[in-house]
Scaffold this active site. Structure first.
Site, PDB file in Angstrom:
ATOM      1  N   SER A 175       0.836  -1.198   0.000  1.00  0.00           N
ATOM      2  CA  SER A 175       0.000   0.000   0.000  1.00  0.00           C
ATOM      3  C   SER A 175       0.877   1.257   0.000  1.00  0.00           C
ATOM      4  O   SER A 175       1.696   1.439  -0.891  1.00  0.00           O
ATOM      5  CB  SER A 175      -0.956  -0.049   1.195  1.00  0.00           C
ATOM      6  OG  SER A 175      -1.923   0.959   1.119  1.00  0.00           O
ATOM      7  N   ASP A 273      -9.805  -3.645  -5.389  1.00  0.00           N
ATOM      8  CA  ASP A 273      -9.006  -2.590  -4.783  1.00  0.00           C
ATOM      9  C   ASP A 273      -8.796  -1.476  -5.806  1.00  0.00           C
ATOM     10  O   ASP A 273      -8.253  -1.727  -6.882  1.00  0.00           O
ATOM     11  CB  ASP A 273      -7.656  -3.173  -4.351  1.00  0.00           C
ATOM     12  CG  ASP A 273      -6.727  -2.131  -3.766  1.00  0.00           C
ATOM     13  OD1 ASP A 273      -7.184  -1.008  -3.470  1.00  0.00           O
ATOM     14  OD2 ASP A 273      -5.526  -2.454  -3.597  1.00  0.00           O
ATOM     15  N   HIS A 303      -8.429  -4.566  -0.804  1.00  0.00           N
ATOM     16  CA  HIS A 303      -7.136  -3.941  -0.553  1.00  0.00           C
ATOM     17  C   HIS A 303      -6.379  -4.631   0.573  1.00  0.00           C
ATOM     18  O   HIS A 303      -5.151  -4.776   0.504  1.00  0.00           O
ATOM     19  CB  HIS A 303      -7.328  -2.461  -0.218  1.00  0.00           C
ATOM     20  CG  HIS A 303      -6.037  -1.732   0.010  1.00  0.00           C
ATOM     21  ND1 HIS A 303      -5.111  -1.547  -0.991  1.00  0.00           N
ATOM     22  CD2 HIS A 303      -5.507  -1.153   1.131  1.00  0.00           C
ATOM     23  CE1 HIS A 303      -4.063  -0.882  -0.510  1.00  0.00           C
ATOM     24  NE2 HIS A 303      -4.284  -0.629   0.769  1.00  0.00           N
TER      25      HIS A 303
END
Length: 335
Positions: A175, A273, A303
């Site tokens: 991320s 995501d 995600h």
């Protein structure tokens, strides 16, 4: 009689749905102020970890403080694959890793991240150096990439003492940590040109203008306009109010003027995501620049679901894929 189209709207993996339903009662709502949100998020992590009986392995670790020129020092934690620290001549591969948390939450002391690092070091038989970079908005860009760069430089300089090989170092992140990992590979190319054998980017955020976010896969219950608004707020906390900052290469590696001479890459994305657009666009940019890249999209995943090892089969598959790539470094190659 009509036949059902094979191109149906993406749907959530049933294992992810079951996992989310299981943990939902354990989560307290997060307040809007950054410090309060960080505190509650950490409490939620500890509560969920206890309920799921997540117990980090008892592998050897060492914490160090690394100086960062012009910015606050950064703490790093070294994870070894066994309970005993290996000898300096062990010559193990090393992974320098940056956790994810939207630049604003999480850290190496969170139970889930600490457990993941220990398990990955153990399963791959490698040394991991995890950087506990500072949070936004208290500290903003470029503090975080500079801290991560200094952590990488420290890991490279001390690799032999840590039982690792300076010629078999990988860089990775998830991320926001994926953004920082990709930035570090650019900084390395521009500044030191140390050998980086592999970069591993897990659901990475790579364009902080939000220009590559892909809203097609998210559920109707989370409209794209809400997702974009939330994303822009996190970016504002990290970069500040000058929108031009988001176009800088070390903020948005996807927007760098060149992606040549970067390390081979493994990029994992998830179908549900919005950041899958970033990861897949980056894979194409690297490939176009002559960089060897493998990109894998996990169907029905969100995600965060690829971190749910032991509960979501796709997460176990992702862990296995990453470990196999890291284990290949023992032979000096990821191919």
């Amino acid at each position: 009689m009509s036949r059902e189209s094979p191109f149906r709207r993406p749907s959530l993996d049933s294992a992810v749905a079951a996992f989310e339903q299981r943990i939902a009662p354990l989560l307290d709502p997060e307040p809007t102020d950054p410090a309060g949100r960080r505190r509650v998020a950490r409490e939620n992590d500890a509560r969920v970890s206890a309920a799921l009986e997540i117990r980090p392995l008892g592998t050897a670790t060492l914490d160090r403080i690394v100086p960062v020129e012009g910015h606050p020092d950064v703490r790093v934690r070294v994870y070894w694959p066994t309970e005993e620290r290996p000898a300096p001549d062990a010559d193990l591969p090393m992974l320098v890793y940056f956790y994810g948390g939207g630049f604003t939450i999480a850290g190496i002391d969170w139970v889930t991240w600490d457990a993941r690092f220990r398990q990955r070091a153990h399963d791959a038989g490698i040394v991991i150096v995890a950087a506990d970079y500072d949070h936004a908005p208290e500290q903003r860009f470029p503090t975080q990439p500079e801290q991560c760069w200094s952590a990488f430089e420290w890991a490279h300089a001390n690799a032999a003492e840590l039982g690792a090989s300076p010629e078999r170092i990988a860089v990775g992140g998830a991320s926001s940590g994926g953004d920082l990992a990709a930035a570090v590979t650019l900084m390395n190319r521009d500044r030191s040109n140390h050998t980086i054998a592999l970069q591993i980017l897990e659901n990475p955020a790579l364009d902080l203008t939000i220009g590559h976010a892909d809203m097609k896969g998210i559920s109707a219950g989370m409209p794209g306009v809400i997702v974009r608004k939330a994303g822009r707020e996190l970016v504002r906390q990290y970069l500040g109010d000058d929108t031009a900052t988001a176009r800088l290469a070390y903020a948005s590696p996807l927007l760098a003027s060149s992606h040549e001479d970067l390390p081979p890459a493994l990029i994992l994305t998830s179908e549900l995501d919005p950041l899958r657009g970033d990861g897949e666009a980056y894979a194409r940019a690297l490939s176009a620049a002559g960089v060897a890249v493998t990109a894998v999209r996990f169907i029905g995943q969100t995600h965060g679901s690829l971190g749910c090892t032991g509960h979501v089969p796709s997460a176990d598959a992702a862990h296995g894929l990453i470990v196999s790539q890291l284990r290949a470094l023992h032979a000096g190659s990821v191919r």
